[in-house]
Design an enzyme around this catalytic site. Structure first.
Site, PDB file in Angstrom:
ATOM      1  N   HIS A   1       0.836  -1.211   0.000  1.00 35.72           N
ATOM      2  CA  HIS A   1       0.000   0.000   0.000  1.00 35.72           C
ATOM      3  C   HIS A   1       0.863   1.251   0.000  1.00 35.72           C
ATOM      4  O   HIS A   1       2.078   1.181   0.159  1.00 35.72           O
ATOM      5  CB  HIS A   1      -1.008  -0.014   1.151  1.00 35.72           C
ATOM      6  CG  HIS A   1      -0.437   0.129   2.517  1.00 35.72           C
ATOM      7  ND1 HIS A   1       0.396  -0.805   3.090  1.00 35.72           N
ATOM      8  CD2 HIS A   1      -0.572   1.104   3.461  1.00 35.72           C
ATOM      9  CE1 HIS A   1       0.729  -0.423   4.309  1.00 35.72           C
ATOM     10  NE2 HIS A   1       0.171   0.746   4.563  1.00 35.72           N
TER      11      HIS A   1
ATOM     12  N   HIS B   1       1.387   3.945   1.870  1.00 35.07           N
ATOM     13  CA  HIS B   1       1.928   4.737   2.988  1.00 35.07           C
ATOM     14  C   HIS B   1       3.457   4.820   2.953  1.00 35.07           C
ATOM     15  O   HIS B   1       4.134   3.845   2.633  1.00 35.07           O
ATOM     16  CB  HIS B   1       1.460   4.157   4.324  1.00 35.07           C
ATOM     17  CG  HIS B   1       0.030   4.513   4.630  1.00 35.07           C
ATOM     18  ND1 HIS B   1      -0.743   3.778   5.494  1.00 35.07           N
ATOM     19  CD2 HIS B   1      -0.747   5.522   4.169  1.00 35.07           C
ATOM     20  CE1 HIS B   1      -1.956   4.332   5.553  1.00 35.07           C
ATOM     21  NE2 HIS B   1      -1.986   5.389   4.756  1.00 35.07           N
TER      22      HIS B   1
ATOM     23  N   ASP C   1       5.760   4.737   5.117  1.00 35.38           N
ATOM     24  CA  ASP C   1       6.610   3.804   5.871  1.00 35.38           C
ATOM     25  C   ASP C   1       6.715   2.438   5.186  1.00 35.38           C
ATOM     26  O   ASP C   1       7.386   1.536   5.689  1.00 35.38           O
ATOM     27  CB  ASP C   1       6.132   3.668   7.326  1.00 35.38           C
ATOM     28  CG  ASP C   1       4.716   3.161   7.452  1.00 35.38           C
ATOM     29  OD1 ASP C   1       3.822   3.647   6.725  1.00 35.38           O
ATOM     30  OD2 ASP C   1       4.489   2.250   8.282  1.00 35.38           O
ATOM     31  N   HIS C   2       6.052   2.282   4.034  1.00 35.04           N
ATOM     32  CA  HIS C   2       6.130   1.035   3.265  1.00 35.04           C
ATOM     33  C   HIS C   2       6.781   1.234   1.889  1.00 35.04           C
ATOM     34  O   HIS C   2       7.120   0.249   1.236  1.00 35.04           O
ATOM     35  CB  HIS C   2       4.739   0.411   3.113  1.00 35.04           C
ATOM     36  CG  HIS C   2       4.131   0.074   4.444  1.00 35.04           C
ATOM     37  ND1 HIS C   2       4.056  -1.213   4.930  1.00 35.04           N
ATOM     38  CD2 HIS C   2       3.624   0.870   5.426  1.00 35.04           C
ATOM     39  CE1 HIS C   2       3.513  -1.196   6.140  1.00 35.04           C
ATOM     40  NE2 HIS C   2       3.248   0.067   6.463  1.00 35.04           N
TER      41      HIS C   2
ATOM     42  N   HIS D   1      -7.687  -0.137   5.538  1.00 30.21           N
ATOM     43  CA  HIS D   1      -6.605   0.728   6.025  1.00 30.21           C
ATOM     44  C   HIS D   1      -6.322   1.808   4.971  1.00 30.21           C
ATOM     45  O   HIS D   1      -6.283   2.996   5.283  1.00 30.21           O
ATOM     46  CB  HIS D   1      -5.386  -0.133   6.295  1.00 30.21           C
ATOM     47  CG  HIS D   1      -4.159   0.609   6.723  1.00 30.21           C
ATOM     48  ND1 HIS D   1      -4.068   1.235   7.938  1.00 30.21           N
ATOM     49  CD2 HIS D   1      -2.978   0.824   6.094  1.00 30.21           C
ATOM     50  CE1 HIS D   1      -2.873   1.808   8.034  1.00 30.21           C
ATOM     51  NE2 HIS D   1      -2.196   1.576   6.934  1.00 30.21           N
TER      52      HIS D   1
ATOM     53  N   ASP E   1      -0.563  -3.683   6.746  1.00 21.60           N
ATOM     54  CA  ASP E   1      -1.350  -2.982   7.764  1.00 21.60           C
ATOM     55  C   ASP E   1      -2.837  -3.335   7.700  1.00 21.60           C
ATOM     56  O   ASP E   1      -3.679  -2.564   8.158  1.00 21.60           O
ATOM     57  CB  ASP E   1      -1.160  -1.460   7.626  1.00 21.60           C
ATOM     58  CG  ASP E   1       0.283  -1.050   7.881  1.00 21.60           C
ATOM     59  OD1 ASP E   1       1.113  -1.932   8.174  1.00 21.60           O
ATOM     60  OD2 ASP E   1       0.585   0.148   7.778  1.00 21.60           O
TER      61      ASP E   1
ATOM     62  N   HIS F   1       3.851  -4.260  11.137  1.00 25.73           N
ATOM     63  CA  HIS F   1       4.329  -3.556  12.333  1.00 25.73           C
ATOM     64  C   HIS F   1       4.392  -4.475  13.546  1.00 25.73           C
ATOM     65  O   HIS F   1       3.594  -5.411  13.680  1.00 25.73           O
ATOM     66  CB  HIS F   1       3.397  -2.384  12.683  1.00 25.73           C
ATOM     67  CG  HIS F   1       3.434  -1.266  11.690  1.00 25.73           C
ATOM     68  ND1 HIS F   1       4.255  -0.172  11.826  1.00 25.73           N
ATOM     69  CD2 HIS F   1       2.744  -1.067  10.544  1.00 25.73           C
ATOM     70  CE1 HIS F   1       4.070   0.657  10.806  1.00 25.73           C
ATOM     71  NE2 HIS F   1       3.151   0.132  10.015  1.00 25.73           N
TER      72      HIS F   1
HETATM   73 FE    FE Z   1       2.445   1.032   8.159  1.00 29.06          FE
HETATM   74 ZN    ZN Z   2      -0.090   1.826   6.477  1.00 29.79          ZN
END
Ligand code: FE
Ligand code: ZN
Length: 239
Positions: free
Chosen positions: A54, A56, A58-59, A112, A131, A169
């Site tokens: 996805h 985001h 942080d990915h 999400h 996530d 996570h």
């Molecule tokens: Fe994340």
């Molecule tokens: Zn995420």
């Protein structure tokens, strides 16, 4: 079979390194490049593919730097080309996709984010769900409805019990504490929280976890109706 290495990133993210028996290498969700490159260099291997769940940051934020170090195709959600710029292979549930000689099944799991996908490897019994599902929890609903997320979790719940869950996570301990407050008499949960506490005390990851274990302990996965799920997610958001 596929060998999976956990690469911790930021404060609580997991990036995954996949090494197939045929020598192919993939990286799942490169949030930052330096820890990945360090592991790849220590193993003297290079990625043949990057898998993205996805959009985001942080990915995906390490993607550019990783590709600069070693270019390779990037596979991710077909519906997110506007937000994930470097995709080469566009995936949805109809996609015929394989890695390391294994068929990979794509699950569309909105909730999400709208375009979130999970990568399921039926032969190796692995699920990379980022996530959508966490151990004893699930992702926050940034873009989707509780109903959508409930359906997404039902898809995961329908996979075989021996599926190993690799999520995005390390939120396990806080999630477990929330679930135990709601179901203090759940014995599987009591056992799992003990295991989780000792793993964390030893500085070890609580991932992977089997789907069988999640089915006993993850209240979000156990919610029988969208209404029950909505209520639970609301409680967690306010916790
Ligand atoms: Fe994340
Ligand atoms: Zn995420």
């Amino acid at each position: 079979m596929i060998n999976v290495t956990l690469i911790p990133a930021f404060s609580d993210n997991y990036i995954y390194l996949l090494e197939a028996e045929n020598g192919e290498v993939a990286v799942v969700d490169p949030g930052e490049a330096p820890p990945i490159i360090e592991v790849l260099e220590s193993k003297n291997i290079k990625p043949d593919m990057v898998l993205i769940t996805h959009h985001h940051w942080d990915h995906i934020d390490g993607l550019g730097e990783l590709l600069k170090w070693n270019t390779c195709p990037v596979a991710g959600p077909a519906s997110e080309t506007a937000r994930i710029k470097l995709l080469d292979i566009l995936l949805d549930e109809q996609s015929e996709f394989s890695f390391g000689g294994e068929r990979v099944q794509i699950l569309e799991t909105p909730g999400h984010t709208k375009g979130h996908i999970c990568f399921y490897f039926p032969e190796s019994a692995l699920l990379f769900c980022a996530d959508t599902l966490f151990s004893m929890g699930c992702g926050r609903l940034f873009e989707g409805t509780p109903e959508q997320m409930w359906h997404s979790l039902q898809k995961i719940s329908a996979l075989p019990d021996d599926t190993q869950i690799y999520c995005g996570h390390e939120y396990t301990l806080a999630n477990a504490q929330f679930c135990l407050e709601i179901e203090p008499d759940n014995e599987a949960l009591q056992k799992r929280i003990e295991e989780v506490q000792s793993l964390r005390t030893a500085g070890k990851p609580t991932i992977p976890v089997s789907l069988a274990s999640e089915k006993q302990t993850n209240l979000f996965l156990r919610a029988e109706t969208p209404e029950k799920f909505t209520k639970l997610r609301g409680l967690k958001d306010r916790a």
